[in-house]
Design an enzyme around this catalytic site. Structure first.
Site, short mmCIF file in Angstrom:
data_model
loop_
_atom_site.label_atom_id
_atom_site.label_comp_id
_atom_site.label_asym_id
_atom_site.label_seq_id
_atom_site.Cartn_x
_atom_site.Cartn_y
_atom_site.Cartn_z
N TYR A 142 55.44 34.59 45.80
CA TYR A 142 54.35 34.41 44.85
C TYR A 142 54.40 35.56 43.85
O TYR A 142 54.57 36.72 44.24
CB TYR A 142 53.00 34.44 45.58
CG TYR A 142 51.79 34.40 44.67
CD1 TYR A 142 50.99 35.53 44.51
CD2 TYR A 142 51.46 33.25 43.96
CE1 TYR A 142 49.87 35.50 43.69
CE2 TYR A 142 50.34 33.22 43.13
CZ TYR A 142 49.54 34.34 43.00
OH TYR A 142 48.45 34.33 42.18
N ASP A 237 60.16 41.82 42.06
CA ASP A 237 58.70 41.84 41.98
C ASP A 237 58.19 42.74 43.11
O ASP A 237 58.08 42.31 44.26
CB ASP A 237 58.13 40.42 42.10
CG ASP A 237 56.62 40.43 42.05
OD1 ASP A 237 56.01 39.33 42.07
OD2 ASP A 237 56.03 41.53 42.01
N LYS A 265 48.84 46.80 41.92
CA LYS A 265 48.12 47.20 43.14
C LYS A 265 48.00 48.71 43.31
O LYS A 265 47.15 49.35 42.69
CB LYS A 265 48.78 46.52 44.34
CG LYS A 265 48.66 44.96 44.27
CD LYS A 265 49.26 44.30 45.45
CE LYS A 265 49.35 42.80 45.27
NZ LYS A 265 48.15 42.06 45.64
P1 KE4 Z 1 47.69 39.89 40.53
O1 KE4 Z 1 47.76 39.08 39.26
O2 KE4 Z 1 46.88 39.20 41.61
O3 KE4 Z 1 47.26 41.35 40.30
O4 KE4 Z 1 49.19 40.03 41.10
C1 KE4 Z 1 49.94 38.86 41.32
C2 KE4 Z 1 51.05 39.17 42.30
C3 KE4 Z 1 52.34 39.33 41.83
N1 KE4 Z 1 53.37 39.63 42.66
C4 KE4 Z 1 53.15 39.78 43.99
C5 KE4 Z 1 54.31 40.11 44.89
C6 KE4 Z 1 51.84 39.64 44.53
O5 KE4 Z 1 51.65 39.81 45.87
C7 KE4 Z 1 50.77 39.33 43.68
C8 KE4 Z 1 49.35 39.13 44.19
N2 KE4 Z 1 49.19 39.12 45.61
C9 KE4 Z 1 48.05 38.36 46.12
C10 KE4 Z 1 48.09 38.52 47.65
N3 KE4 Z 1 48.75 37.46 48.29
C11 KE4 Z 1 46.77 38.81 45.52
C12 KE4 Z 1 45.52 38.28 46.21
C13 KE4 Z 1 44.82 37.23 45.38
O6 KE4 Z 1 45.48 36.35 44.78
O7 KE4 Z 1 43.56 37.30 45.36
#
Ligand code: KE4
Length: 425
Positions: A142, A237, A265
């Site tokens: 993801y 990523d 993060k």
């Molecule tokens: P954000 O747009 O949520 O800041 O980041 C997206 C993203 C991109 N790449 C990786 C490897 C990620 O894990 C994420 C976001 N992770 C999720 C957790 N599974 C965020 C939690 C959520 O969607 O509320």
């Protein structure tokens, strides 16, 4: 009525699903989410004053535990000078210098406001630099919710994907190829089937969004070799793994040099943040210097930068990675021994402060094997632990996170709770 129940009823009237991010809605495990009113160290305090030991750590940022005094003080000090200037500011320069110091593959870096923005921008940059349109991603990885990346494997796995969300045009999906992770032959075949058309391969080098899955030995090097041979850019990523598994992320652990890296993060210390960076010749294609446009009102926000700088400086000073790995190993061993005693097949992949608990007899090495895990058993385990005051991610397909604040009583208590609830299954 409990405070969380009341808040959720109100929220559902005004916010779709009652949440501002779907995974928080507990849809994967059922029931209604609790609301949190405060967090400190390894503990969340719910709106009903329940204390929960937190293994989600706000999905990764809280590597020092919640509300760390050093990060709090950094935000307070920055706040004295204002919240946002809309101009370049000194914090951005210090953040860039820290990221470049810890990630040798990153010669230049651009700040943004989320991991989604970071990966979306990195994909656009790769397409602009290579003048190619297709990208490859992997099932189970993801990368946020931009259209090109909300794609699932299509019928013709080597040709194009299908939208993984309503609202994503088929024309977008046609430019994304989705392959199985840990499968070098599939990657080679996709490049053979699409000669000169693939701009980039993007992957989570260690997967954290399908549970925690690590690559087979040699897989990441093979991906590096194949992309280099075909002139496609390799994007790691590391939004989740950057600064989480090592100061220099998985690319430090595995000694692989990607062309671009996305971060998020931890580098925001709990405030909204994202970043992408890499080779200078690629990054210099970004506006205002080059033709690839990318922008953001709050990019490099002083408060987020101050919080992130404090978080990264703490990691540099403390170097907590061996301690975090020991905590993770302790948790892993407690779960494995309790499950074995019960005759329960579990897989507990763990590296540093990331882990997963799969109720599965077979090693989990990709999306297909992950979804064969017993999700019903996970739900029972999840709620048993929650009732005993331990909060795991509300999905069988998310990674768990530890922080330095979990040392001592929190990890002791959690191991007891995990053991007891495995015995009850
Ligand atoms: P954000 O747009 O949520 O800041 O980041 C997206 C993203 C991109 N790449 C990786 C490897 C990620 O894990 C994420 C976001 N992770 C999720 C957790 N599974 C965020 C939690 C959520 O969607 O509320």
């Amino acid at each position: 009525m409990s405070a969380s129940t009341d808040l959720f009823a109100r929220a559902q009237r005004l916010i779709p699903g009652g949440v501002n991010s779907p995974v928080r809605a507990f849809r994967s495990v059922g029931g209604a989410p609790f609301f949190v009113k405060s967090a400190q160290g390894a503990t969340l305090t719910t709106a009903d004053d329940r204390a929960l030991i937190d293994f989600v750590c706000t999905w990764g940022p809280a590597i020092h535990g919640h509300n760390h005094p050093v990060i709090k003080a950094a935000i307070a000090a920055a706040l004295e000078h204002g919240t946002s200037f809309g101009t370049p500011n000194p914090y951005e320069v210090e953040m860039a210098e820290l990221i470049v110091r810890f990630f040798p593959s990153i010669h230049k870096v651009r700040m943004c406001n989320s991991g989604t923005e970071a990966t979306m921008s990195a994909i656009r940059l790769a397409r602009g630099f290579t003048k190619r349109d297709k990208i490859i991603k992997f099932a189970g990885c993801y990368h946020g919710h931009s259209d090109s990346l909300l794609i699932k494997a299509g019928s013709g796995a080597l040709t194009h994907g299908n939208p993984d969300s309503a609202g994503v045009p088929a024309s977008f999906a046609r430019e994304t190829i989705v392959l199985p992770y840990n499968d070098v032959a599939a990657l080679e075949a996709a490049f053979t089937a699409n000669p000169g058309q693939i701009a980039s391969v993007i992957l989570e080098p260690y997967c954290g969004n399908v549970g925690f899955i690590m690559p087979d030995a040699g897989y990441l090097q093979a991906v590096r070799d194949v992309t280099a041979r075909h002139g496609a850019l390799l994007i790691f990523d590391e939004v989740m793994t950057g600064f989480r598994l090592a100061r220099g992320g998985v690319q430090e652990l595995e000694a692989i040099t990607p062309d671009l890296t996305t971060l998020g993060k931890i580098i925001g210390g709990g405030l909204p943040v994202g970043a992408f960076g890499g080779r200078a010749d690629i990054m210099d294609c970004l506006a205002p210097r080059g033709p690839v446009y990318q922008a953001g009102t709050l990019s490099g926000n002083p408060l987020a930068m101050a919080a992130g700088i404090a978080s990264l400086r703490l990691l540099d000073e403390l170097d907590p990675y061996a301690r975090l790995d020991a905590l993770g190993a302790r948790l892993r061993d407690a779960v494995k021994s309790a499950a074995e005693a019960k005759g329960l097949p579990v897989q507990v992949p763990q590296r540093g402060s990331m882990f997963s608990i799969f109720f599965n007899a077979a090693p989990v090495r990709d999306y297909t094997t992950a979804v064969q895990s017993d999700a019903a058993l996970f739900k029972r385990f999840f709620f048993g632990c929650l009732n005993d005051g331990v909060y795991l991610a509300p999905s069988a397909y998310e990674a768990g996170f530890l922080s330095t604040a979990h040392e001592g009583s929190a990890i002791d208590r959690a191991c007891e709770v995990f053991t007891r609830n495995l015995q009850k299954l």
